[in-house]
Design an enzyme around this catalytic site. Structure first.
Site, PDB file in Angstrom:
ATOM      1  N   LYS A  13       0.845  -1.216   0.000  1.00  0.00           N
ATOM      2  CA  LYS A  13       0.000   0.000   0.000  1.00  0.00           C
ATOM      3  C   LYS A  13       0.872   1.253   0.000  1.00  0.00           C
ATOM      4  O   LYS A  13       0.736   2.118  -0.850  1.00  0.00           O
ATOM      5  CB  LYS A  13      -0.921   0.048   1.241  1.00  0.00           C
ATOM      6  N   ARG A  88      -9.891   0.828   7.630  1.00  0.00           N
ATOM      7  CA  ARG A  88      -9.501  -0.537   8.012  1.00  0.00           C
ATOM      8  C   ARG A  88     -10.639  -1.280   8.717  1.00  0.00           C
ATOM      9  O   ARG A  88     -10.482  -2.460   9.030  1.00  0.00           O
ATOM     10  CB  ARG A  88      -8.309  -0.468   8.968  1.00  0.00           C
ATOM     11  N   ARG A 127      11.720  -6.022   5.982  1.00  0.00           N
ATOM     12  CA  ARG A 127      11.676  -4.587   6.314  1.00  0.00           C
ATOM     13  C   ARG A 127      12.199  -4.350   7.731  1.00  0.00           C
ATOM     14  O   ARG A 127      12.862  -3.342   7.989  1.00  0.00           O
ATOM     15  CB  ARG A 127      10.250  -4.041   6.180  1.00  0.00           C
ATOM     16  N   ARG A 133      11.165  -1.311  12.248  1.00  0.00           N
ATOM     17  CA  ARG A 133       9.862  -0.868  12.767  1.00  0.00           C
ATOM     18  C   ARG A 133       9.408  -1.784  13.899  1.00  0.00           C
ATOM     19  O   ARG A 133       9.477  -3.004  13.772  1.00  0.00           O
ATOM     20  CB  ARG A 133       8.841  -0.880  11.621  1.00  0.00           C
ATOM     21  N   ARG A 144      -1.382  -8.787  13.445  1.00  0.00           N
ATOM     22  CA  ARG A 144      -1.875  -7.839  12.435  1.00  0.00           C
ATOM     23  C   ARG A 144      -2.665  -8.568  11.350  1.00  0.00           C
ATOM     24  O   ARG A 144      -3.671  -8.066  10.850  1.00  0.00           O
ATOM     25  CB  ARG A 144      -0.701  -7.067  11.816  1.00  0.00           C
TER      26      ARG A 144
HETATM   27  P1  B4P Z   1       3.743  -1.825   2.520  1.00  0.00           P
HETATM   28  O1  B4P Z   1       2.585  -2.726   2.337  1.00  0.00           O
HETATM   29  O2  B4P Z   1       3.876  -0.718   1.536  1.00  0.00           O
HETATM   30  O3  B4P Z   1       3.639  -1.455   4.023  1.00  0.00           O
HETATM   31  P2  B4P Z   1       2.717  -0.394   4.762  1.00  0.00           P
HETATM   32  O4  B4P Z   1       2.064   0.547   3.823  1.00  0.00           O
HETATM   33  O5  B4P Z   1       3.607   0.202   5.732  1.00  0.00           O
HETATM   34  O6  B4P Z   1       1.509  -1.187   5.401  1.00  0.00           O
HETATM   35  P3  B4P Z   1       1.244  -1.750   6.832  1.00  0.00           P
HETATM   36  O7  B4P Z   1      -0.121  -2.325   6.733  1.00  0.00           O
HETATM   37  O8  B4P Z   1       2.347  -2.667   7.205  1.00  0.00           O
HETATM   38  O9  B4P Z   1       1.318  -0.596   7.914  1.00  0.00           O
HETATM   39  P4  B4P Z   1       0.579   0.786   8.221  1.00  0.00           P
HETATM   40  O10 B4P Z   1       1.668   1.776   8.263  1.00  0.00           O
HETATM   41  O11 B4P Z   1      -0.560   1.073   7.291  1.00  0.00           O
HETATM   42  O12 B4P Z   1       5.162  -2.564   2.381  1.00  0.00           O
HETATM   43  C1  B4P Z   1       5.709  -3.465   3.269  1.00  0.00           C
HETATM   44  C2  B4P Z   1       7.098  -3.932   2.820  1.00  0.00           C
HETATM   45  O13 B4P Z   1       7.017  -4.730   1.664  1.00  0.00           O
HETATM   46  C3  B4P Z   1       8.074  -2.795   2.476  1.00  0.00           C
HETATM   47  O14 B4P Z   1       9.322  -3.094   3.023  1.00  0.00           O
HETATM   48  C4  B4P Z   1       8.133  -2.794   0.968  1.00  0.00           C
HETATM   49  O15 B4P Z   1       9.381  -2.376   0.466  1.00  0.00           O
HETATM   50  C5  B4P Z   1       7.883  -4.255   0.629  1.00  0.00           C
HETATM   51  N1  B4P Z   1       7.187  -4.407  -0.625  1.00  0.00           N
HETATM   52  C6  B4P Z   1       6.112  -3.685  -1.039  1.00  0.00           C
HETATM   53  N2  B4P Z   1       5.701  -4.121  -2.251  1.00  0.00           N
HETATM   54  C7  B4P Z   1       6.538  -5.165  -2.599  1.00  0.00           C
HETATM   55  C8  B4P Z   1       6.623  -6.041  -3.743  1.00  0.00           C
HETATM   56  N3  B4P Z   1       5.770  -5.937  -4.770  1.00  0.00           N
HETATM   57  N4  B4P Z   1       7.588  -6.984  -3.741  1.00  0.00           N
HETATM   58  C9  B4P Z   1       8.459  -7.097  -2.712  1.00  0.00           C
HETATM   59  N5  B4P Z   1       8.437  -6.293  -1.614  1.00  0.00           N
HETATM   60  C10 B4P Z   1       7.479  -5.344  -1.561  1.00  0.00           C
HETATM   61  O16 B4P Z   1      -0.058   0.549   9.668  1.00  0.00           O
HETATM   62  C11 B4P Z   1       0.711   0.307  10.816  1.00  0.00           C
HETATM   63  C12 B4P Z   1      -0.177   0.256  12.072  1.00  0.00           C
HETATM   64  O17 B4P Z   1      -0.809   1.550  12.310  1.00  0.00           O
HETATM   65  C13 B4P Z   1      -1.362  -0.705  12.055  1.00  0.00           C
HETATM   66  O18 B4P Z   1      -1.000  -2.033  12.418  1.00  0.00           O
HETATM   67  C14 B4P Z   1      -2.323  -0.056  13.089  1.00  0.00           C
HETATM   68  O19 B4P Z   1      -1.938  -0.333  14.410  1.00  0.00           O
HETATM   69  C15 B4P Z   1      -2.128   1.438  12.854  1.00  0.00           C
HETATM   70  N6  B4P Z   1      -3.106   1.977  11.902  1.00  0.00           N
HETATM   71  C16 B4P Z   1      -2.817   2.501  10.658  1.00  0.00           C
HETATM   72  N7  B4P Z   1      -3.936   2.875  10.040  1.00  0.00           N
HETATM   73  C17 B4P Z   1      -4.965   2.592  10.884  1.00  0.00           C
HETATM   74  C18 B4P Z   1      -6.390   2.734  10.788  1.00  0.00           C
HETATM   75  N8  B4P Z   1      -6.983   3.240   9.703  1.00  0.00           N
HETATM   76  N9  B4P Z   1      -7.138   2.332  11.834  1.00  0.00           N
HETATM   77  C19 B4P Z   1      -6.583   1.837  12.946  1.00  0.00           C
HETATM   78  N10 B4P Z   1      -5.259   1.672  13.099  1.00  0.00           N
HETATM   79  C20 B4P Z   1      -4.450   2.037  12.084  1.00  0.00           C
END
Ligand code: B4P
Length: 185
Positions: A13, A88, A127, A133, A144
């Site tokens: 994402k 979410r 990551r 993180r 998660r």
């Molecule tokens: P991403 O999937 O891009 O990770 P993210 O956006 O950080 O999503 P995530 O769900 O983990 O966390 P968020 O910050 O939203 O990539 C992950 C890794 O994979 C990276 O290292 C990337 O380089 C790699 N990658 C990506 N695409 C790839 C591909 N095609 N091939 C290989 N590698 C690839 O949320 C964190 C926390 O915040 C949640 O757990 C929750 O506690 C809170 N939170 C956030 N939003 C919330 C909401 N709306 N409601 C309630 N809590 C919330």
């Protein structure tokens, strides 16, 4: 154009939202990044949120809805927004629908990046080595995923019922996924 990116943790994402932001002059709105900034700034919200984030739990709906409402009301959205990490839960999706209605805005597409669980774990552990993180460890990743299945899959179904959902294979390489996204928009 206003887009929502949906999918499990680690589906890409954040990665794809940043690429879209640059290519299309859209504003990435990442609730994860916003919460991590609150934590880094040591705000009261950040201190509360950190407990949930490091346990792999979601932060309360009313906090998240308020955060997005403030951001959308501020304007400054370029050619549109990409919501990354929000909604979410179905409650958040309903809250979003109401606030967009008030602002006379609509969601054009919901991109659902589907990725198998083993790949999610592998990406997030990788990551963890690079970024360190706090929530990227085996135990929290499992939590998660559980929360995702219980609370966010109903959001996928919610947008499917509204014929806004477009499912894409997020398990491919980053540039392959972004090419598919580009084709679909
Ligand atoms: P991403 O999937 O891009 O990770 P993210 O956006 O950080 O999503 P995530 O769900 O983990 O966390 P968020 O910050 O939203 O990539 C992950 C890794 O994979 C990276 O290292 C990337 O380089 C790699 N990658 C990506 N695409 C790839 C591909 N095609 N091939 C290989 N590698 C690839 O949320 C964190 C926390 O915040 C949640 O757990 C929750 O506690 C809170 N939170 C956030 N939003 C919330 C909401 N709306 N409601 C309630 N809590 C919330």
């Amino acid at each position: 154009m206003n887009i929502i990116l949906l999918g499990p943790p680690g589906c890409g994402k954040g990665t794809q939202a940043k690429l879209l932001e640059r290519e299309r002059n859209l504003q990435q709105i990442s609730t994860g990044d916003m919460l991590r900034q609150e934590v880094a700034d040591g705000t009261e919200l950040g201190q509360q949120a950190q407990k949930f984030m490091s346990a792999g739990q979601l932060v309360a709906d009313e906090v998240m809805i308020g955060m997005i409402q403030n951001r959308l009301q501020r304007g400054d959205l370029g050619s549109g927004f990409i919501l990354d990490g929000f909604p979410r839960t179905v409650e958040q999706a309903q809250g979003l629908g109401a606030m967009l209605g008030e602002l006379d805005l609509t969601v054009d597409k919901v991109l659902y990046l589907k990725v198998p669980k083993e790949m999610v774990v592998e990406r997030l552990l990788k990551r963890a080595e690079i970024e360190g993180r706090a929530d990227d460890n085996q135990e929290t990743i499992e939590k998660r995923m559980e929360v995702y299945l219980q609370q966010t899959i109903p959001v996928v179904e919610w947008y499917q019922q509204q014929s806004l959902l477009l499912e894409l294979d997020g398990g491919k390489a980053i540039d392959e996924v972004s090419a598919k996204i580009r084709d679909s928009l």
